[in-house]
Design an enzyme around this catalytic site. Structure first.
Site, PDB file in Angstrom:
ATOM      1  N   CYS A  32      16.359  21.257 -15.840  1.00 14.90           N
ATOM      2  CA  CYS A  32      17.090  20.759 -14.663  1.00 14.90           C
ATOM      3  C   CYS A  32      16.872  21.675 -13.453  1.00 14.90           C
ATOM      4  CB  CYS A  32      18.575  20.664 -15.039  1.00 14.90           C
ATOM      5  SG  CYS A  32      19.698  20.438 -13.669  1.00 14.90           S
ATOM      6  N   CYS A  35      20.022  22.919 -11.720  1.00 14.76           N
ATOM      7  CA  CYS A  35      20.689  23.913 -12.575  1.00 14.76           C
ATOM      8  C   CYS A  35      20.093  25.300 -12.319  1.00 14.76           C
ATOM      9  CB  CYS A  35      20.528  23.560 -14.053  1.00 14.76           C
ATOM     10  SG  CYS A  35      21.251  21.971 -14.524  1.00 14.76           S
TER      11      CYS A  35
END
Length: 107
Positions: A32, A35
């Site tokens: 991600c 993230c």
């Protein structure tokens, strides 16, 4: 220097759900991009709020049962727990100022 701890399902149950005080949980995945963008922000906040807020991460891919339990659908999801109960959620990468405000709402 405070550390952002990565927990598994069993540790999450012990340290977050059965825990006391405030815990900010980052539901993340290694693949991600957003993230990865907020990881250094969380490291800085762990130092800034050391002793007042625990900041932990849980890998979405390795611990899907925890995500299902809390209805996490997007990553990153940041969820604040107070004495083991979820009290607030933010979804998506957030700037440091937004996360400071989110933490401040619960201190």
């Amino acid at each position: 220097m405070a550390k952002v701890t990565v927990l598994n399902t069993a540790e999450f149950s012990d340290q977050v759900e059965a825990g006391k005080g405030l815990t900010l949980v980052d539901f993340y995945a290694d693949w991600c991009g957003p993230c990865k963008m907020i990881a250094p922000v969380l490291d800085t906040l762990a130092d800034e709020y050391e002793g007042r807020v625990n900041i932990i991460k849980i890998d979405a891919d390795a611990n899907p049962d925890v995500l299902n339990k809390y209805g996490v659908r997007g990553l990153p999801t940041l969820m604040m727990f107070k004495d083991g109960e979820p009290v607030g959620t933010r979804v998506g990468a957030q700037p440091a100022s937004a996360l400071q405000g989110f933490i401040g709402e619960h201190l």
